[in-house]
Design a protein around this motif. Sequence first.
Motif, PDB file in Angstrom:
ATOM      1  N   LEU A 103       0.832   3.247  -0.464  1.00 35.99           N
ATOM      2  CA  LEU A 103       0.963   4.770   0.395  1.00 35.99           C
ATOM      3  C   LEU A 103       2.186   5.249   0.025  1.00 35.99           C
ATOM      4  CD1 LEU A 103       1.095   2.470   4.330  1.00 35.99           C
ATOM      5  CD2 LEU A 103      -0.142   4.232   2.986  1.00 35.99           C
ATOM      6  N   HIS A 104       2.903   4.046  -0.820  1.00 33.39           N
ATOM      7  CA  HIS A 104       4.631   4.657  -1.790  1.00 33.39           C
ATOM      8  C   HIS A 104       4.355   6.001  -2.717  1.00 33.39           C
ATOM      9  CE1 HIS A 104       8.691   5.018  -2.521  1.00 33.39           C
ATOM     10  NE2 HIS A 104       8.230   4.936  -4.244  1.00 33.39           N
ATOM     11  N   SER A 109       3.471   7.035   3.557  1.00 36.08           N
ATOM     12  CA  SER A 109       4.556   6.304   4.056  1.00 36.08           C
ATOM     13  C   SER A 109       5.301   7.550   4.417  1.00 36.08           C
ATOM     14  CB  SER A 109       5.389   5.159   2.837  1.00 36.08           C
ATOM     15  OG  SER A 109       5.946   6.350   1.707  1.00 36.08           O
ATOM     16  N   LEU A 161       3.111  -2.018   8.178  1.00 30.38           N
ATOM     17  CA  LEU A 161       3.551  -0.835   6.612  1.00 30.38           C
ATOM     18  C   LEU A 161       3.356   1.180   7.187  1.00 30.38           C
ATOM     19  CD1 LEU A 161       2.336  -1.492   3.264  1.00 30.38           C
ATOM     20  CD2 LEU A 161       4.127  -1.572   4.276  1.00 30.38           C
TER      21      LEU A 161
END
Length: 275
Positions: A103-104, A109, A161
Amino acid sequence: MPLFQLLLVALIQGLTEFLPVSSSGHLILLPGLTGLQDQGQLIDVAVHVGTLGAVVVYFWRDVRVGLLGLPRLLRGKADTPGAQLALGLIIATIPVIVAGAFLHFTGLSDAMRSVAVIGWTMLIFGIVLYWADQSGASDRTAADWSARDALVMGLWQAVSLIPGTSRSGITITGARRLGYGREDAARLAMLMSIPTILASGVLLGAEVALDANTTAMRDGAIAAAFAFFAALLALTLMMRLLRSISFTPYVIYRIALGIVLLVYAYGGSAAQVAG
């Protein structure tokens, strides 16, 4: 950054990190709803370090057992309580590290950091927590934690997350579905936070350390100290309250906040369209 904002960010992080109400969701909402400047990654890392210190202090006996069992685990043996705890924590952390890195580095994110997303996750996972807490058995203790249970709870943790889900809330939900009592579910969820917060801190910290100046480092130290004491207080109160109450008060808060945020998100959008 003004001392008031540092204190506010630290208190929000410290008080909500270990309660099943989502600390990240509250931190994302802070600048969006108040008009304050975004605190930035350095402060985010600092307050997470503060909460990490709080959970290590509160659960030091368990942490010590796990640390003493780690050398044995590294020799390929998981035949002691300490080695089994260390193995469980490692297994439980793998899913969130993999999902978090994905995700990062893909930027997803940041795409999920919205009031609408937080409103929906507050509402939906609040209801899921209530369902798990009310329907789950309570015949298992932390001593029964197996590698399989660690993996299952780790997969639940990876869902956190999504902003507003709550890392502690979703792992407690998973533990209650597996049949762990409320105190033991919370205990396992808190222990799982140690390697998870450490991993996220290393990931984010590596990115901001080179750019940090003396003033920023000072602000980070102040925020970390405030977050430590706030988290220790919240953790102590929650663990004591779980001896006599369920997770329902937190569920009510999540549902109420989720509804308010959805009204704010979609009401504002509707007003813009009408205008």
